[in-house]
Design an enzyme around this catalytic site. Structure first.
Site, mmCIF file in Angstrom:
data_model
loop_
_atom_site.group_PDB
_atom_site.id
_atom_site.type_symbol
_atom_site.label_atom_id
_atom_site.label_comp_id
_atom_site.label_asym_id
_atom_site.label_seq_id
_atom_site.Cartn_x
_atom_site.Cartn_y
_atom_site.Cartn_z
ATOM 1 N N LYS A 53 -2.419 3.426 2.337
ATOM 2 C CA LYS A 53 -1.065 3.111 2.791
ATOM 3 C C LYS A 53 -0.152 4.314 2.586
ATOM 4 O O LYS A 53 0.611 4.684 3.480
ATOM 5 C CB LYS A 53 -0.516 1.887 2.035
ATOM 6 C CG LYS A 53 -1.125 0.588 2.534
ATOM 7 C CD LYS A 53 -0.855 -0.594 1.611
ATOM 8 C CE LYS A 53 -1.612 -1.817 2.117
ATOM 9 N NZ LYS A 53 -1.631 -2.934 1.184
ATOM 10 N N GLN A 97 1.225 -4.712 -4.176
ATOM 11 C CA GLN A 97 -0.177 -4.960 -3.840
ATOM 12 C C GLN A 97 -0.692 -6.196 -4.586
ATOM 13 O O GLN A 97 -0.563 -6.292 -5.804
ATOM 14 C CB GLN A 97 -1.005 -3.713 -4.208
ATOM 15 C CG GLN A 97 -2.473 -3.792 -3.843
ATOM 16 C CD GLN A 97 -2.713 -3.808 -2.330
ATOM 17 O OE1 GLN A 97 -2.052 -3.107 -1.564
ATOM 18 N NE2 GLN A 97 -3.636 -4.648 -1.894
ATOM 19 N N ASP A 120 6.021 -6.809 4.046
ATOM 20 C CA ASP A 120 4.782 -7.602 4.078
ATOM 21 C C ASP A 120 5.050 -8.998 4.665
ATOM 22 O O ASP A 120 4.118 -9.718 5.005
ATOM 23 C CB ASP A 120 4.242 -7.768 2.646
ATOM 24 C CG ASP A 120 2.911 -7.072 2.456
ATOM 25 O OD1 ASP A 120 2.298 -6.694 3.469
ATOM 26 O OD2 ASP A 120 2.486 -6.915 1.291
#
Ligand code: NDP
Length: 289
Positions: A53, A97, A120
């Site tokens: 990422k 994460q 997200d």
């Protein structure tokens, strides 16, 4: 024989478009999109995702901020970091994460992220926006699936969509995206009966289970669009390990109209969509949307 959807090429195209728009945004406003990724603990798979990422964010012309915290980090300390990132004007997207260590309440941490920086799309406010059809951030994996489905069929209106799997990160948001497209949506899960019959009714079939080959080739309706989200590591007879999806690809490819392979299908689109969401956030922050 199905046409195979090339997720790798599609993702590269999306990343290029994000990079171009990033340059334009910088030239016009001086704003550089910033993505902050927070990882707690040393799970090797998560570390690989986080590195990718960060790398792809830099390649798109973003600023990338990675925060690596030890597994014993307290929930309070993590919430403090999220608060700090919420206040930081250089940061337009915050990604924590998952999974987090057991002593940390994941949903509490996610809901602490400003909904405007929740690239997200897991914050309850963005989930609610998706459900009511308002414009918010949509989770990256189903967003990538949706793009590939839209490009495979001319009109989704009235088609039967079956989504196997009801997780908050894939199955449920996928269902609402397809409902928005006027599909007739069914969500299947571990208690669903006669899954084979249900799958045979699907014009759009999305498999997000995490069980290799659970969707058999002859469960696929001829001409259907088949999106395989599953990523499963299996060991073949020769002892070699490889990645495979939830769909029996060799069987399904004979019947489907369009199908994603694993690897090289849904996977590469996920990070590209994360970059796209972060650019959207930065564009809004710069008052350009
Ligand atoms: P979860 O484990 O959270 O959800 C799995 C879902 O599958 C559950 O809803 C479960 O039902 C359902 N399920 C389990 N067994 C069966 C069965 N026998 N029949 C029908 N449904 C069943 O997984 P995720 O949604 O997080 O991920 C699914 C897969 O997608 C995994 O392989 C994961 O690695 C992959 N993935 C890939 C991504 C990418 O490409 N970037 C991103 C995210 C995930 P129930 O709710 O009843 O338990």
């Amino acid at each position: 024989m199905a046409s195979i959807i090339d997720g790798k090429a599609r993702a590269q195209q999306l990343r290029q478009s994000v990079a171009e728009k990033t340059r334009e945004l910088k030239d016009r406003t001086g704003v550089t999109p910033g993505l902050a990724v927070v990882i707690v603990g040393d799970d090797p798979a998560s570390q690989v995702y986080v590195r990718n990422k960060g790398k792809q964010a830099l390649e798109a012309g973003f600023e990338s901020f990675t925060h690596t915290l030890p597994a014993e980090t307290t929930e309070a300390a993590l919430l403090d970091l999220v608060d700090q990132l919420n206040r930081d004007d250089r940061v337009h997207g915050i990604l924590v994460q998952l999974p987090l260590p057991d002593h940390i309440d994941e949903q509490r941490v996610i809901n602490r992220i400003s909904p405007d920086k929740d690239v997200d799309g897991f914050h309850v406010e963005n989930v609610g926006k998706l459900v009511i059809g308002a414009d918010g951030f949509v989770p990256c994996t189903p967003l990538g699936c949706w793009m590939m489905i839209r490009e495979s069929v001319e009109s989704l209106s009235g088609l039967n969509a079956v989504i196997v799997g009801r997780s908050n990160i894939v199955g449920k948001p996928m269902a609402f995206l397809l409902l928005r497209e006027h599909c007739t949506v069914t969500i299947a899960h571990s208690r669903t009966q006669a899954l084979d019959e249900l799958c045979r009714s699907a014009d759009i079939l999305v498999a997000a289970v995490g069980r290799p080959g659970i969707i058999q080739g002859d469960w696929v309706k001829p001409g259907a669009v088949v999106i395989d989200v599953g990523i499963n590591r299996v060991t073949d007879d020769s002892g070699k390990s490889r990645l495979t999806g939830d769909v029996d690809f060799d069987g399904a490819v004979e019947r489907a109209g369009h199908i994603t392979p694993v690897p090289g299908g849904v996977g590469p689109m996920t990070i590209a969509c994360l970059l796209s969401n972060t650019l959207k956030s930065a564009t809004r922050a710069a008052g350009q949307e």
